[in-house]
Design a protein around this motif. Structure first.
Motif, short mmCIF file in Angstrom:
data_model
loop_
_atom_site.label_atom_id
_atom_site.label_comp_id
_atom_site.label_asym_id
_atom_site.label_seq_id
_atom_site.Cartn_x
_atom_site.Cartn_y
_atom_site.Cartn_z
N UNK A 1 20.60 8.74 3.70
CA UNK A 1 19.47 9.51 3.20
C UNK A 1 19.99 10.76 2.49
N UNK A 2 19.54 10.95 1.27
CA UNK A 2 19.91 12.12 0.48
C UNK A 2 18.73 13.09 0.43
N UNK A 3 19.01 14.34 0.78
CA UNK A 3 18.00 15.39 0.66
C UNK A 3 18.38 16.25 -0.54
N UNK A 4 17.55 16.20 -1.57
CA UNK A 4 17.83 16.90 -2.83
C UNK A 4 16.52 17.47 -3.37
N UNK B 1 14.44 19.30 -1.98
CA UNK B 1 13.38 19.23 -0.98
C UNK B 1 12.82 17.85 -0.74
N UNK B 2 13.38 16.83 -1.39
CA UNK B 2 12.90 15.45 -1.26
C UNK B 2 13.95 14.62 -0.54
N UNK B 3 13.52 13.81 0.42
CA UNK B 3 14.43 12.93 1.17
C UNK B 3 14.22 11.49 0.69
N UNK B 4 15.30 10.86 0.24
CA UNK B 4 15.20 9.49 -0.26
C UNK B 4 16.37 8.67 0.27
N UNK B 5 16.14 7.35 0.51
CA UNK B 5 17.28 6.48 0.85
C UNK B 5 18.17 6.29 -0.36
N UNK B 6 19.47 6.46 -0.17
CA UNK B 6 20.44 6.29 -1.25
C UNK B 6 21.65 5.53 -0.71
N UNK C 1 30.39 5.68 -5.61
CA UNK C 1 29.51 5.91 -6.75
C UNK C 1 28.08 5.53 -6.40
N UNK C 2 27.15 6.16 -7.09
CA UNK C 2 25.75 5.78 -6.98
C UNK C 2 25.03 6.27 -8.22
N UNK C 3 23.79 5.88 -8.38
CA UNK C 3 22.99 6.34 -9.52
C UNK C 3 21.65 6.84 -8.99
N UNK C 4 21.26 8.02 -9.46
CA UNK C 4 20.01 8.65 -9.03
C UNK C 4 19.05 8.77 -10.20
N UNK C 5 17.77 8.71 -9.90
CA UNK C 5 16.74 8.99 -10.90
C UNK C 5 16.15 10.36 -10.60
N UNK C 6 16.15 11.23 -11.61
CA UNK C 6 15.68 12.60 -11.38
C UNK C 6 14.24 12.63 -10.88
N UNK C 7 13.41 11.75 -11.40
CA UNK C 7 11.99 11.77 -11.01
C UNK C 7 11.79 11.42 -9.54
N UNK C 8 12.77 10.68 -8.94
CA UNK C 8 12.67 10.36 -7.51
C UNK C 8 12.79 11.61 -6.65
N UNK C 9 13.36 12.67 -7.22
CA UNK C 9 13.56 13.91 -6.48
C UNK C 9 12.76 15.07 -7.10
N UNK C 10 11.64 14.71 -7.72
CA UNK C 10 10.69 15.68 -8.26
C UNK C 10 11.33 16.66 -9.24
N UNK C 11 12.29 16.17 -10.03
CA UNK C 11 12.87 16.98 -11.10
C UNK C 11 12.45 16.35 -12.42
#
Length: 273
Positions: free
Chosen positions: A195-198, A200-205, A229-239
Protein backbone atom coordinates in the motif's frame (compact mmCIF):
# COMPACT_ATOMS: atom_id res chain seq x y z
CA UNK A 1 31.10 -39.05 14.71
CA UNK A 2 28.46 -40.81 12.59
CA UNK A 3 27.26 -38.12 10.20
CA UNK A 4 28.60 -34.70 9.23
CA UNK A 5 27.15 -32.29 6.68
CA UNK A 6 26.87 -28.58 5.88
CA UNK A 7 23.60 -27.22 4.49
CA UNK A 8 23.82 -24.05 2.38
CA UNK A 9 21.79 -21.95 -0.04
CA UNK A 10 22.97 -21.26 -3.58
CA UNK A 11 24.60 -18.06 -2.29
CA UNK A 12 26.44 -19.93 0.46
CA UNK A 13 24.22 -18.99 3.41
CA UNK A 14 23.49 -21.46 6.20
CA UNK A 15 20.08 -23.14 6.25
CA UNK A 16 19.62 -23.37 9.99
CA UNK A 17 16.27 -25.18 9.97
CA UNK A 18 17.29 -28.05 7.66
CA UNK A 19 16.61 -31.68 8.57
CA UNK A 20 18.78 -34.57 7.37
CA UNK A 21 17.24 -38.04 7.10
CA UNK A 22 19.33 -41.14 6.33
CA UNK A 23 17.74 -44.36 5.03
CA UNK A 24 19.35 -47.72 4.26
CA UNK A 25 18.93 -49.58 0.97
CA UNK A 26 15.62 -51.06 2.15
CA UNK A 27 14.20 -47.56 2.69
CA UNK A 28 14.27 -47.84 6.47
CA UNK A 29 15.13 -44.64 8.34
CA UNK A 30 18.27 -45.11 10.39
CA UNK A 31 19.08 -41.53 11.39
CA UNK A 32 17.44 -38.13 11.60
CA UNK A 33 19.33 -34.97 12.59
CA UNK A 34 18.73 -31.20 12.52
CA UNK A 35 21.17 -28.52 11.41
CA UNK A 36 22.44 -26.00 13.95
CA UNK A 37 22.43 -22.21 13.59
CA UNK A 38 25.44 -22.43 11.26
CA UNK A 39 23.78 -24.98 8.99
CA UNK A 40 26.03 -27.77 10.29
CA UNK A 41 24.85 -31.30 11.04
CA UNK A 42 26.86 -33.43 13.46
CA UNK A 43 25.39 -36.69 14.71
CA UNK A 44 27.34 -39.28 16.72
CA UNK A 45 25.16 -42.29 15.77
CA UNK A 46 27.40 -45.01 14.34
CA UNK A 47 26.18 -46.49 11.10
CA UNK A 48 26.89 -49.97 9.76
CA UNK A 49 29.14 -50.01 6.71
CA UNK A 50 27.27 -49.86 3.44
CA UNK A 51 25.32 -47.63 1.07
CA UNK A 52 22.71 -45.14 2.29
CA UNK A 53 20.45 -42.43 0.92
CA UNK A 54 20.67 -38.96 2.47
CA UNK A 55 17.64 -36.67 2.13
CA UNK A 56 17.86 -33.00 3.17
CA UNK A 57 14.67 -30.99 3.64
CA UNK A 58 13.85 -27.47 4.84
CA UNK A 59 10.67 -25.41 4.75
CA UNK A 60 10.69 -23.16 1.70
CA UNK A 61 13.37 -25.18 -0.13
CA UNK A 62 13.28 -28.02 -2.65
CA UNK A 63 14.47 -31.29 -1.02
CA UNK A 64 17.85 -32.70 -2.04
CA UNK A 65 18.78 -36.40 -2.08
CA UNK A 66 22.16 -38.04 -2.51
CA UNK A 67 23.93 -41.32 -1.89
CA UNK A 68 26.51 -41.87 0.84
CA UNK A 69 28.90 -44.71 1.55
CA UNK A 70 29.64 -45.52 5.18
CA UNK A 71 33.10 -46.98 5.70
CA UNK A 72 34.25 -49.41 8.37
CA UNK A 73 34.80 -46.44 10.67
CA UNK A 74 31.02 -45.95 10.86
CA UNK A 75 31.27 -42.39 9.54
CA UNK A 76 29.35 -40.73 6.72
CA UNK A 77 30.80 -37.43 5.53
CA UNK A 78 28.16 -35.91 3.29
CA UNK A 79 30.01 -32.63 2.72
CA UNK A 80 28.15 -29.50 1.60
CA UNK A 81 24.56 -29.88 0.43
CA UNK A 82 23.11 -26.95 -1.54
CA UNK A 83 19.38 -26.33 -1.32
CA UNK A 84 17.45 -24.26 -3.85
CA UNK A 85 14.42 -22.17 -2.95
CA UNK A 86 11.07 -23.68 -3.92
CA UNK A 87 10.53 -22.61 -7.52
CA UNK A 88 14.22 -21.78 -7.90
CA UNK A 89 13.86 -18.26 -6.52
CA UNK A 90 16.42 -16.95 -4.03
CA UNK A 91 16.33 -14.15 -1.49
CA UNK A 92 18.95 -12.91 0.99
CA UNK A 93 19.44 -14.58 4.39
CA UNK A 94 16.47 -14.14 6.77
CA UNK A 95 16.26 -11.36 9.32
CA UNK A 96 16.31 -7.56 9.29
CA UNK A 97 17.96 -5.46 6.57
CA UNK A 98 18.30 -1.67 6.60
CA UNK A 99 18.07 0.34 3.36
CA UNK A 100 21.18 2.46 2.78
CA UNK A 101 20.08 5.79 1.23
CA UNK A 102 23.66 6.74 0.34
CA UNK A 103 23.88 3.80 -2.05
CA UNK A 104 20.25 3.67 -3.18
CA UNK A 105 18.06 5.78 -5.43
CA UNK A 106 14.32 6.50 -5.66
CA UNK A 107 13.62 7.84 -9.13
CA UNK A 108 10.54 8.87 -11.11
CA UNK A 109 10.05 9.62 -14.81
CA UNK A 110 7.18 11.66 -16.26
CA UNK A 111 6.44 12.49 -19.87
CA UNK A 112 6.82 16.15 -20.82
CA UNK A 113 4.89 17.75 -23.70
CA UNK A 114 4.32 14.31 -25.17
CA UNK A 115 7.81 14.23 -26.71
CA UNK A 116 10.38 13.88 -23.90
CA UNK A 117 10.77 12.79 -20.30
CA UNK A 118 11.48 14.60 -17.05
CA UNK A 119 13.61 12.60 -14.61
CA UNK A 120 13.34 13.25 -10.88
CA UNK A 121 14.44 11.65 -7.65
CA UNK A 122 13.79 11.82 -3.94
CA UNK A 123 16.96 12.41 -1.94
CA UNK A 124 15.66 11.84 1.62
CA UNK A 125 14.26 8.40 2.44
CA UNK A 126 14.68 5.45 4.77
CA UNK A 127 13.41 1.89 4.96
CA UNK A 128 13.63 -1.58 6.41
CA UNK A 129 13.29 -5.06 4.94
CA UNK A 130 12.46 -8.17 6.96
CA UNK A 131 13.20 -11.48 5.20
CA UNK A 132 11.02 -14.23 6.69
CA UNK A 133 12.98 -17.40 7.57
CA UNK A 134 10.56 -20.11 6.53
CA UNK A 135 7.85 -18.65 4.30
CA UNK A 136 9.53 -16.07 2.09
CA UNK A 137 6.12 -14.81 0.99
CA UNK A 138 5.70 -13.36 4.49
CA UNK A 139 8.74 -11.09 4.11
CA UNK A 140 8.01 -7.39 4.60
CA UNK A 141 9.30 -4.00 3.53
CA UNK A 142 8.52 -0.53 4.83
CA UNK A 143 9.82 2.78 3.47
CA UNK A 144 9.30 6.47 4.19
CA UNK A 145 10.16 9.25 1.72
CA UNK A 146 10.29 12.96 2.54
CA UNK A 147 8.13 14.52 -0.16
CA UNK A 148 9.97 17.86 -0.08
CA UNK A 149 13.20 16.12 -1.16
CA UNK A 150 12.01 15.90 -4.78
CA UNK A 151 14.78 16.98 -7.16
CA UNK A 152 14.37 17.27 -10.94
CA UNK A 153 17.34 19.55 -11.48
CA UNK A 154 15.17 22.62 -11.99
CA UNK A 155 14.42 24.82 -8.96
CA UNK A 156 11.28 26.44 -10.38
CA UNK A 157 9.82 23.09 -11.38
CA UNK A 158 10.69 21.53 -8.00
CA UNK A 159 8.95 24.38 -6.16
CA UNK A 160 5.84 23.76 -8.28
CA UNK A 161 5.98 20.00 -7.58
CA UNK A 162 6.11 20.70 -3.83
CA UNK A 163 3.06 22.96 -4.04
CA UNK A 164 -0.61 22.08 -3.56
CA UNK A 165 -0.87 21.43 -7.32
CA UNK A 166 1.13 18.24 -6.87
CA UNK A 167 2.75 16.80 -3.72
CA UNK A 168 1.48 19.48 -1.30
CA UNK A 169 4.43 18.77 0.98
CA UNK A 170 3.26 21.07 3.79
CA UNK A 171 0.06 19.08 4.21
CA UNK A 172 1.49 15.67 3.27
CA UNK A 173 5.19 15.67 4.25
CA UNK A 174 5.72 11.90 3.94
CA UNK A 175 5.21 9.29 1.27
CA UNK A 176 5.05 5.77 2.74
CA UNK A 177 5.01 2.25 1.37
CA UNK A 178 4.19 -0.88 3.37
CA UNK A 179 4.15 -4.33 1.81
CA UNK A 180 1.48 -6.91 2.60
CA UNK A 181 2.93 -9.92 0.78
CA UNK A 182 5.15 -11.38 -1.94
CA UNK A 183 4.57 -13.77 -4.80
CA UNK A 184 7.27 -15.40 -6.92
CA UNK A 185 7.37 -14.20 -10.53
CA UNK A 186 10.31 -16.26 -11.82
CA UNK A 187 13.92 -16.97 -10.97
CA UNK A 188 15.12 -14.22 -8.63
CA UNK A 189 12.04 -12.12 -9.43
CA UNK A 190 9.10 -11.24 -7.21
CA UNK A 191 5.92 -9.18 -7.14
CA UNK A 192 5.68 -7.14 -3.96
CA UNK A 193 2.10 -6.34 -2.97
CA UNK A 194 1.70 -3.28 -0.78
CA UNK A 195 0.00 0.00 0.00
CA UNK A 196 1.34 3.39 -1.05
CA UNK A 197 0.30 6.51 0.83
CA UNK A 198 0.86 9.53 -1.41
CA UNK A 199 -0.77 12.98 -1.27
CA UNK A 200 -3.02 11.73 1.54
CA UNK A 201 -4.41 8.87 -0.58
CA UNK A 202 -3.80 5.17 0.18
CA UNK A 203 -3.77 2.83 -2.81
CA UNK A 204 -2.64 -0.76 -3.45
CA UNK A 205 0.57 -0.72 -5.50
CA UNK A 206 2.57 -3.70 -6.75
CA UNK A 207 6.32 -3.53 -7.32
CA UNK A 208 8.14 -5.68 -9.88
CA UNK A 209 11.19 -6.73 -7.87
CA UNK A 210 14.47 -8.28 -9.00
CA UNK A 211 16.97 -9.58 -6.44
CA UNK A 212 20.48 -8.87 -7.73
CA UNK A 213 22.51 -10.75 -5.12
CA UNK A 214 24.52 -10.22 -1.94
CA UNK A 215 28.12 -9.38 -1.12
CA UNK A 216 30.50 -8.06 1.54
CA UNK A 217 31.17 -4.34 1.97
CA UNK A 218 34.35 -2.50 3.14
CA UNK A 219 32.88 -1.96 6.62
CA UNK A 220 32.60 -5.65 7.47
CA UNK A 221 28.90 -5.88 6.67
CA UNK A 222 26.80 -7.79 4.16
CA UNK A 223 24.74 -6.03 1.51
CA UNK A 224 21.88 -7.11 -0.72
CA UNK A 225 20.90 -5.35 -3.93
CA UNK A 226 17.42 -5.04 -5.43
CA UNK A 227 15.82 -3.26 -8.35
CA UNK A 228 12.09 -2.52 -8.44
CA UNK A 229 9.75 -0.71 -10.82
CA UNK A 230 6.13 0.29 -10.92
CA UNK A 231 3.85 2.74 -12.72
CA UNK A 232 1.51 5.19 -11.01
CA UNK A 233 -1.37 7.27 -12.31
CA UNK A 234 -1.44 10.78 -10.87
CA UNK A 235 -5.24 10.89 -10.81
CA UNK A 236 -5.28 7.82 -8.53
CA UNK A 237 -3.64 10.00 -5.89
CA UNK A 238 -5.78 13.11 -6.41
CA UNK A 239 -3.08 15.01 -8.30
CA UNK A 240 -5.18 16.26 -11.19
CA UNK A 241 -3.38 19.48 -12.07
CA UNK A 242 -2.39 19.89 -15.67
CA UNK A 243 -1.70 22.60 -18.17
CA UNK A 244 -2.91 22.05 -21.71
CA UNK A 245 -0.69 23.54 -24.34
CA UNK A 246 -1.36 23.88 -28.05
CA UNK A 247 -3.10 21.08 -29.96
CA UNK A 248 -4.53 19.74 -26.70
CA UNK A 249 -1.22 18.23 -25.57
CA UNK A 250 -0.82 17.96 -21.80
CA UNK A 251 2.32 19.61 -20.45
CA UNK A 252 2.88 16.76 -17.98
CA UNK A 253 1.94 13.14 -18.55
CA UNK A 254 -0.73 11.45 -16.44
CA UNK A 255 1.44 8.43 -15.59
CA UNK A 256 4.65 8.23 -13.61
CA UNK A 257 7.23 5.48 -13.91
CA UNK A 258 8.98 4.74 -10.63
CA UNK A 259 12.42 3.11 -10.54
CA UNK A 260 14.06 1.94 -7.32
CA UNK A 261 17.69 0.83 -7.01
CA UNK A 262 18.18 -0.36 -3.46
CA UNK A 263 21.13 -1.50 -1.38
CA UNK A 264 20.28 -2.89 2.04
CA UNK A 265 22.69 -3.72 4.86
CA UNK A 266 22.13 -6.82 6.96
CA UNK A 267 21.07 -5.87 10.49
CA UNK A 268 18.98 -3.35 12.38
CA UNK A 269 21.11 -0.30 11.54
CA UNK A 270 23.58 1.17 9.05
CA UNK A 271 27.35 1.07 9.68
CA UNK A 272 28.72 4.13 11.43
CA UNK A 273 31.54 4.56 8.90
Amino acid sequence: MGLTARIRTRDGWAVSHAVVTVTDMTGTQVLRAEADAEGAVRDATELAPGAYTVIVTAVGYAPAASSAIVTASGRAEVGTVTLARQGGTELPPPGPWTIDPAHSSVGAIAQHLGISSVHGRFTDFAGRIEIAPDEVEKSRVEAVIRAESIDTGNGMRDTHLRSADFLDVEKYPEITYRSIGLTAAGADRWTVHGELTLHGVVRPVDLDLAYLGTGSDPWGGTRAAFRATTELRREDFAMNYNQIVQAGIAAIGTTLKVELDIQAVQGESLPSA
